[in-house]
Design an enzyme around this catalytic site. Structure first.
Site, PDB file in Angstrom:
ATOM      1  N   ASN A   1      88.126  88.112 -19.438  1.00 30.95           N
ATOM      2  CA  ASN A   1      86.703  87.968 -18.503  1.00 30.95           C
ATOM      3  C   ASN A   1      86.888  86.719 -17.842  1.00 30.95           C
ATOM      4  OD1 ASN A   1      84.242  87.888 -17.694  1.00 30.95           O
ATOM      5  ND2 ASN A   1      83.432  87.738 -19.735  1.00 30.95           N
TER       6      ASN A   1
ATOM      7  N   SER B   1      73.069  91.094 -24.731  1.00 35.40           N
ATOM      8  CA  SER B   1      73.691  91.052 -23.526  1.00 35.40           C
ATOM      9  C   SER B   1      74.181  92.477 -22.846  1.00 35.40           C
ATOM     10  CB  SER B   1      75.171  90.055 -23.687  1.00 35.40           C
ATOM     11  OG  SER B   1      75.594  89.734 -22.416  1.00 35.40           O
TER      12      SER B   1
ATOM     13  N   HIS C   1      81.937  94.340 -13.133  1.00 32.38           N
ATOM     14  CA  HIS C   1      81.990  92.916 -13.899  1.00 32.38           C
ATOM     15  C   HIS C   1      82.675  93.654 -15.306  1.00 32.38           C
ATOM     16  CE1 HIS C   1      81.690  89.414 -15.983  1.00 32.38           C
ATOM     17  NE2 HIS C   1      80.615  89.754 -16.534  1.00 32.38           N
TER      18      HIS C   1
ATOM     19  N   LYS D   1      82.325 102.583 -20.636  1.00 31.11           N
ATOM     20  CA  LYS D   1      80.833 102.864 -20.822  1.00 31.11           C
ATOM     21  C   LYS D   1      79.843 103.034 -19.657  1.00 31.11           C
ATOM     22  CE  LYS D   1      80.886 101.477 -25.710  1.00 31.11           C
ATOM     23  NZ  LYS D   1      80.485 100.455 -26.751  1.00 31.11           N
TER      24      LYS D   1
ATOM     25  N   ASN E   1      84.170  86.103 -33.463  1.00 30.31           N
ATOM     26  CA  ASN E   1      83.922  87.435 -32.763  1.00 30.31           C
ATOM     27  C   ASN E   1      84.044  87.568 -31.207  1.00 30.31           C
ATOM     28  OD1 ASN E   1      83.986  88.747 -35.214  1.00 30.31           O
ATOM     29  ND2 ASN E   1      81.703  88.992 -35.442  1.00 30.31           N
TER      30      ASN E   1
ATOM     31  N   SER F   1      74.470  87.088 -16.824  1.00 26.99           N
ATOM     32  CA  SER F   1      73.512  87.005 -17.683  1.00 26.99           C
ATOM     33  C   SER F   1      72.424  85.952 -17.299  1.00 26.99           C
ATOM     34  CB  SER F   1      74.184  86.385 -19.116  1.00 26.99           C
ATOM     35  OG  SER F   1      75.132  87.374 -19.542  1.00 26.99           O
TER      36      SER F   1
ATOM     37  N   CYS G   1      77.850  85.028 -14.412  1.00 30.61           N
ATOM     38  CA  CYS G   1      79.000  85.604 -13.892  1.00 30.61           C
ATOM     39  C   CYS G   1      78.587  86.332 -12.244  1.00 30.61           C
ATOM     40  CB  CYS G   1      79.673  86.826 -14.563  1.00 30.61           C
ATOM     41  SG  CYS G   1      79.898  86.365 -16.124  1.00 30.61           S
TER      42      CYS G   1
ATOM     43  N   THR H   1      86.939  87.892 -26.136  1.00 27.87           N
ATOM     44  CA  THR H   1      86.430  88.175 -24.658  1.00 27.87           C
ATOM     45  C   THR H   1      86.589  87.148 -23.809  1.00 27.87           C
ATOM     46  OG1 THR H   1      84.276  87.644 -25.407  1.00 27.87           O
ATOM     47  CG2 THR H   1      85.273  89.818 -25.992  1.00 27.87           C
TER      48      THR H   1
ATOM     49  N   GLU I   1      80.476  79.067 -12.975  1.00 25.65           N
ATOM     50  CA  GLU I   1      79.722  78.694 -13.937  1.00 25.65           C
ATOM     51  C   GLU I   1      80.236  77.683 -15.158  1.00 25.65           C
ATOM     52  OE1 GLU I   1      79.092  81.074 -17.873  1.00 25.65           O
ATOM     53  OE2 GLU I   1      79.158  82.634 -16.453  1.00 25.65           O
TER      54      GLU I   1
ATOM     55  N   ALA J   1      93.318  96.821 -37.352  1.00 18.02           N
ATOM     56  CA  ALA J   1      94.171  97.218 -36.228  1.00 18.02           C
ATOM     57  C   ALA J   1      93.254  98.085 -35.171  1.00 18.02           C
ATOM     58  CB  ALA J   1      94.990  98.079 -36.671  1.00 18.02           C
TER      59      ALA J   1
END
Length: 465
Positions: free
Chosen positions: A330, A215, A250, A259, A161, A364, A123, A165, A89, A38
């Site tokens: 995203n 990345s 972004h 962060k 994983n 990227s 992006c 995103t 892209e 969770a």
């Protein structure tokens, strides 16, 4: 608009239009479905819901919808557009541009004199398209008409994983002089280099190859470089966070935005010759004095300390811009401009007038820029702009939340039918917003036919309206 050979004043964004899919999946439910602990997606990534496209929507339909919606709103007519450039892209065809598909919306007006094509680099494409459009308006090629920039993408990942995103969306921006959001001349820091942090070598698949750790390293390092170069080119002055009223980033996932803002404070702290660590925003940070910036990218102690120290400023200056990133996910090239739209939707015009909005764009591979807008002091002009996106919270609330198991089936269908021809999409068009364009069919020559849902009468087939 009259043609002018003078350098026009306040070139920038006159109007915004945003579109994202009506279907979404909840990240808390997705954690349970994926068997994760969770909070892995909701706290670890900072995500709440993720928008996604059924097989009825592709990059063409997203862009057709967002541009037609802008025209329908009456902010500009097709014959008033002199340049149209798409940043994306999401590639459907290796030769034919998305922009060329959008020219169907100009057919009735008779306007075929529209410069620009597609711009691609992960992006960053939307930002490059924006810079190109502004440069066109400030050049001898400008004929007095508006420029239209579309940033749009569908972000999908293989099961695993990275899948949480994902996201999808499109943002259309009308550019011209005397704009309520003016690009600040000489205020731009850019960093570009070669990296394989995220790329799409398999053109038969929508899925990228991703090195997640690399990345993040590339993103944060590029931001450092851009921030160090961001400031007035006339007096060589570097700006600090104290001189940035709002900031948009972004957003691959919202936690990275948090962060990133903390890291900008770290930049300020390390380049301050005598930071006050006894009181104020740097209080208690004396143990980090003398650290080398390049050695702190994955330093958890540094990250936590500056996340905490920057939080009050983040909540006021950055948080409002994370609405779409948190709720839709995203959107690749549209991500940064979805952040801008979110900020405008949640702040009152009086809170925005005269302010500076910093914009960090990362793609990227890699390409990155930090630049800024100056908000007009004309409250009425700013109010008109914010009104165009004020509906976004309600638009988010009106979406259909799809159970994770059904979401997984839809993703499997996209995977199996990507670039399939001939193909007849099967998803229910009731899952689309009213007025949305959708893929009706693909013939045996890969030609795509689009129709418009309820409220629109256009039938687009093989380039004909």
């Amino acid at each position: 608009m009259e043609t002018s050979r003078q350098w026009p004043d306040r070139v920038g964004i006159l109007a915004l239009e945003v579109y994202f899919p009506r279907t979404c999946v909840n990240h808390t439910e997705l954690e349970t479905f994926d068997g994760c602990s969770a909070g892995k997606y909701t706290i670890g990534l900072g995500q709440t819901n993720m928008g996604f496209c059924t097989d009825r929507e592709d990059i063409h339909s997203l862009c057709l919808t967002v541009v037609q919606n802008m025209f329908d709103r009456g902010v500009a007519r097709p014959d008033e557009i002199g340049r149209l450039e798409v940043g994306t892209e999401t590639i459907v065809d290796k030769s034919k541009s998305v922009k060329s598909v959008l020219m169907q919306l100009f057919a009735a007006s008779g306007n075929t004199s529209v410069e620009g094509i597609d711009t691609t680099n992960a992006c960053y494409g939307g930002t490059s398209a924006l810079f190109n459009a502004a440069a066109w308006i400030e050049s001898s090629a400008w004929d007095g008409r508006y420029a239209l920039v579309v940033a749009a993408d569908i972000a999908v990942y293989a099961s695993g994983n990275a899948r949480p995103t994902g996201g999808a969306g499109a943002v259309a921006m009308l550019l011209g002089p005397n704009a309520p959001l003016a690009l600040e001349r000489g205020m731009r820091g850019t960093h570009m280099e070669h990296a394989y942090d995220f790329y799409k070598p398999d053109l038969s698949s929508e899925y990228p190859v991703v090195d997640g750790r690399l990345s993040i390293q590339c993103y944060l390092t590029a931001m450092d470089k851009c921030y160090q170069r961001f400031g007035s080119r006339t007096d060589k002055k570097q700006l600090t966070l104290d001189e940035i009223d709002f900031a948009c980033f972004h957003s691959p996932f919202t936690k990275l935005v948090q962060k990133s803002y903390g890291r900008l404070m770290l930049n300020d702290f390390l380049r301050d010759p005598s930071p006050n660590t006894s009181s104020g925003k740097y209080a208690g940070l004396e143990s980090f004095l003398g650290r080398k910036l390049e050695e702190t990218v994955f330093d958890k102690d540094v990250e936590k300390a500056f996340l905490k120290a920057s939080k009050p400023m983040y909540d006021e200056r950055v948080g409002p811009g994370t609405l779409l990133g948190t709720q839709v996910g995203n959107m690749y090239t549209a991500s940064l401009y979805g952040s801008l739209a979110s900020l405008l939707a949640l702040k009152k015009p009086e809170q925005l007038v005269g302010k500076r909005i910093a914009m960090f764009s990362y793609g990227s591979g890699l390409a990155s820029s930090l630049y800024s807008f100056n908000v007009s002091s004309d409250v009425a002009a700013v109010a008109k702009l914010t009104t165009s996106v004020s509906h976004l919270p309600k638009m988010l609330e009106s979406r259909t939340k799809v159970p994770p198991a059904e979401f997984a089936k839809m993703m499997k269908l996209r995977e199996e039918t990507h670039h399939l021809a001939p193909y007849k999409p099967v998803a229910d068009i009731d899952l689309l917003y009213p007025g949305a364009y959708y893929l009706a069919s693909v013939d045996d020559k890969h030609r795509r036919q689009y129709e418009r849902k309820a409220g629109g009468t256009s039938r687009l087939e093989n380039g004909q309206d």
